[in-house]
Scaffold this motif. Structure first.
Motif, mmCIF file in Angstrom:
data_model
loop_
_atom_site.group_PDB
_atom_site.id
_atom_site.type_symbol
_atom_site.label_atom_id
_atom_site.label_comp_id
_atom_site.label_asym_id
_atom_site.label_seq_id
_atom_site.Cartn_x
_atom_site.Cartn_y
_atom_site.Cartn_z
ATOM 1 N N LYS A 190 17.385 -19.088 -93.807
ATOM 2 C CA LYS A 190 18.474 -19.854 -93.199
ATOM 3 C C LYS A 190 18.072 -20.512 -91.887
ATOM 4 O O LYS A 190 18.551 -21.571 -91.554
ATOM 5 N N ARG A 191 17.279 -19.863 -91.103
ATOM 6 C CA ARG A 191 16.833 -20.335 -89.802
ATOM 7 C C ARG A 191 18.009 -20.765 -88.909
ATOM 8 O O ARG A 191 18.397 -21.923 -88.855
ATOM 9 N N LEU A 192 18.570 -19.820 -88.206
ATOM 10 C CA LEU A 192 19.677 -20.070 -87.289
ATOM 11 C C LEU A 192 19.132 -20.146 -85.871
ATOM 12 O O LEU A 192 18.693 -19.143 -85.314
ATOM 13 N N VAL A 193 19.139 -21.341 -85.297
ATOM 14 C CA VAL A 193 18.594 -21.556 -83.960
ATOM 15 C C VAL A 193 19.740 -21.516 -82.955
ATOM 16 O O VAL A 193 20.731 -22.219 -83.095
ATOM 17 N N ASP A 194 19.586 -20.680 -81.946
ATOM 18 C CA ASP A 194 20.576 -20.520 -80.880
ATOM 19 C C ASP A 194 20.283 -21.546 -79.794
ATOM 20 O O ASP A 194 19.274 -21.442 -79.096
ATOM 21 N N ASP A 195 21.157 -22.521 -79.631
ATOM 22 C CA ASP A 195 20.922 -23.532 -78.597
ATOM 23 C C ASP A 195 21.809 -23.334 -77.374
ATOM 24 O O ASP A 195 21.827 -24.164 -76.472
ATOM 25 N N VAL A 196 22.537 -22.197 -77.340
ATOM 26 C CA VAL A 196 23.408 -21.898 -76.203
ATOM 27 C C VAL A 196 22.875 -20.737 -75.382
ATOM 28 O O VAL A 196 22.758 -20.821 -74.168
ATOM 29 N N GLY A 197 22.569 -19.637 -76.055
ATOM 30 C CA GLY A 197 22.062 -18.452 -75.370
ATOM 31 C C GLY A 197 23.134 -17.723 -74.590
ATOM 32 O O GLY A 197 24.280 -18.155 -74.520
ATOM 33 N N ILE A 198 22.739 -16.594 -74.014
ATOM 34 C CA ILE A 198 23.623 -15.833 -73.125
ATOM 35 C C ILE A 198 22.812 -15.342 -71.937
ATOM 36 O O ILE A 198 21.590 -15.228 -72.008
ATOM 37 N N GLU A 199 23.507 -15.066 -70.853
ATOM 38 C CA GLU A 199 22.846 -14.497 -69.685
ATOM 39 C C GLU A 199 22.883 -12.983 -69.773
ATOM 40 O O GLU A 199 23.913 -12.396 -70.091
ATOM 41 N N VAL A 200 21.743 -12.369 -69.498
ATOM 42 C CA VAL A 200 21.624 -10.913 -69.478
ATOM 43 C C VAL A 200 20.970 -10.509 -68.160
ATOM 44 O O VAL A 200 20.285 -11.306 -67.520
ATOM 45 N N ALA A 201 21.192 -9.268 -67.799
ATOM 46 C CA ALA A 201 20.655 -8.777 -66.527
ATOM 47 C C ALA A 201 19.139 -8.615 -66.567
ATOM 48 O O ALA A 201 18.452 -8.882 -65.582
ATOM 49 N N ASP A 202 18.627 -8.162 -67.729
ATOM 50 C CA ASP A 202 17.196 -7.868 -67.839
ATOM 51 C C ASP A 202 16.798 -7.776 -69.308
ATOM 52 O O ASP A 202 17.629 -7.940 -70.202
ATOM 53 N N ILE A 203 15.541 -7.485 -69.552
ATOM 54 C CA ILE A 203 15.026 -7.391 -70.923
ATOM 55 C C ILE A 203 15.700 -6.252 -71.683
ATOM 56 O O ILE A 203 15.942 -6.363 -72.885
ATOM 57 N N GLU A 204 16.019 -5.172 -71.026
ATOM 58 C CA GLU A 204 16.689 -4.053 -71.694
ATOM 59 C C GLU A 204 18.040 -4.486 -72.250
ATOM 60 O O GLU A 204 18.406 -4.109 -73.370
ATOM 61 N N GLU A 205 18.773 -5.271 -71.506
ATOM 62 C CA GLU A 205 20.052 -5.777 -72.011
ATOM 63 C C GLU A 205 19.827 -6.761 -73.155
ATOM 64 O O GLU A 205 20.586 -6.791 -74.120
ATOM 65 N N ALA A 206 18.770 -7.553 -73.083
ATOM 66 C CA ALA A 206 18.434 -8.476 -74.181
ATOM 67 C C ALA A 206 18.152 -7.691 -75.453
ATOM 68 O O ALA A 206 18.570 -8.090 -76.544
ATOM 69 N N LYS A 207 17.443 -6.567 -75.342
ATOM 70 C CA LYS A 207 17.170 -5.723 -76.507
ATOM 71 C C LYS A 207 18.468 -5.214 -77.131
ATOM 72 O O LYS A 207 18.641 -5.252 -78.351
ATOM 73 N N LEU A 208 19.361 -4.742 -76.287
ATOM 74 C CA LEU A 208 20.647 -4.236 -76.766
ATOM 75 C C LEU A 208 21.429 -5.338 -77.483
ATOM 76 O O LEU A 208 21.975 -5.124 -78.568
#
Length: 80
Positions: free
Chosen positions: A12-30
Protein backbone atom coordinates in the motif's frame (compact mmCIF):
# COMPACT_ATOMS: atom_id res chain seq x y z
CA UNK A 1 10.93 18.36 20.33
CA UNK A 2 11.28 16.25 17.20
CA UNK A 3 8.87 16.09 14.28
CA UNK A 4 8.58 12.47 13.23
CA UNK A 5 6.91 11.01 10.16
CA UNK A 6 5.50 7.49 10.30
CA UNK A 7 5.59 5.81 6.89
CA UNK A 8 4.08 2.39 6.18
CA UNK A 9 6.00 0.62 3.46
CA UNK A 10 4.40 -2.42 1.90
CA UNK A 11 2.11 -3.02 -1.04
CA UNK A 12 0.00 0.00 0.00
CA UNK A 13 2.83 2.41 0.82
CA UNK A 14 1.27 5.00 3.13
CA UNK A 15 3.48 8.10 3.26
CA UNK A 16 3.00 10.44 6.22
CA UNK A 17 3.36 14.01 5.01
CA UNK A 18 2.20 15.63 8.27
CA UNK A 19 4.04 13.90 11.09
CA UNK A 20 3.74 14.57 14.81
CA UNK A 21 5.95 16.22 17.39
CA UNK A 22 7.44 13.97 20.05
CA UNK A 23 9.69 14.73 22.98
CA UNK A 24 12.38 12.21 22.05
CA UNK A 25 13.16 8.94 20.26
CA UNK A 26 11.60 6.92 23.08
CA UNK A 27 8.27 8.63 22.51
CA UNK A 28 8.65 8.05 18.75
CA UNK A 29 9.08 4.32 19.46
CA UNK A 30 5.93 4.27 21.57
CA UNK A 31 3.96 6.09 18.86
CA UNK A 32 5.24 3.68 16.19
CA UNK A 33 4.10 0.66 18.22
CA UNK A 34 0.69 2.26 18.89
CA UNK A 35 0.18 3.15 15.23
CA UNK A 36 1.22 -0.35 14.12
CA UNK A 37 -1.24 -1.85 16.60
CA UNK A 38 -4.02 0.36 15.23
CA UNK A 39 -3.24 -0.77 11.68
CA UNK A 40 -3.27 -4.42 12.73
CA UNK A 41 -6.62 -4.01 14.49
CA UNK A 42 -8.38 -2.06 11.74
CA UNK A 43 -7.10 -3.49 8.46
CA UNK A 44 -8.21 -6.78 6.97
CA UNK A 45 -5.24 -9.19 7.22
CA UNK A 46 -5.06 -9.79 3.47
CA UNK A 47 -5.01 -6.03 2.86
CA UNK A 48 -1.97 -5.41 5.04
CA UNK A 49 -0.09 -8.71 4.61
CA UNK A 50 0.49 -10.12 1.16
CA UNK A 51 2.96 -12.70 2.47
CA UNK A 52 5.90 -10.31 2.68
CA UNK A 53 7.04 -8.30 5.69
CA UNK A 54 5.95 -4.67 5.93
CA UNK A 55 7.64 -1.82 7.72
CA UNK A 56 6.86 1.31 9.61
CA UNK A 57 9.74 3.68 9.01
CA UNK A 58 10.03 6.69 11.32
CA UNK A 59 11.95 9.57 9.76
CA UNK A 60 12.59 13.28 10.15
CA UNK A 61 11.21 14.03 6.65
CA UNK A 62 7.82 13.66 4.94
CA UNK A 63 9.48 11.33 2.44
CA UNK A 64 10.60 7.86 3.57
CA UNK A 65 13.58 8.07 1.19
CA UNK A 66 15.07 11.32 2.49
CA UNK A 67 16.53 12.60 5.69
CA UNK A 68 17.31 10.64 8.81
CA UNK A 69 15.64 7.36 9.73
CA UNK A 70 15.10 7.20 13.48
CA UNK A 71 13.76 3.65 13.55
CA UNK A 72 12.17 0.92 11.47
CA UNK A 73 9.60 -1.47 12.85
CA UNK A 74 9.16 -4.64 10.74
CA UNK A 75 6.04 -6.80 10.92
CA UNK A 76 6.20 -10.36 9.59
CA UNK A 77 4.19 -13.54 9.84
CA UNK A 78 5.73 -16.77 11.01
CA UNK A 79 5.57 -19.98 9.05
CA UNK A 80 5.10 -23.47 10.41
Amino acid sequence: MLRCYFHVLNGKRLVDDVGIEVADIEEAKLEAVKFTGTILMTEHPTDIWDGTPWEMKVTDQPSPNRGRTYLTLTVTTGTS
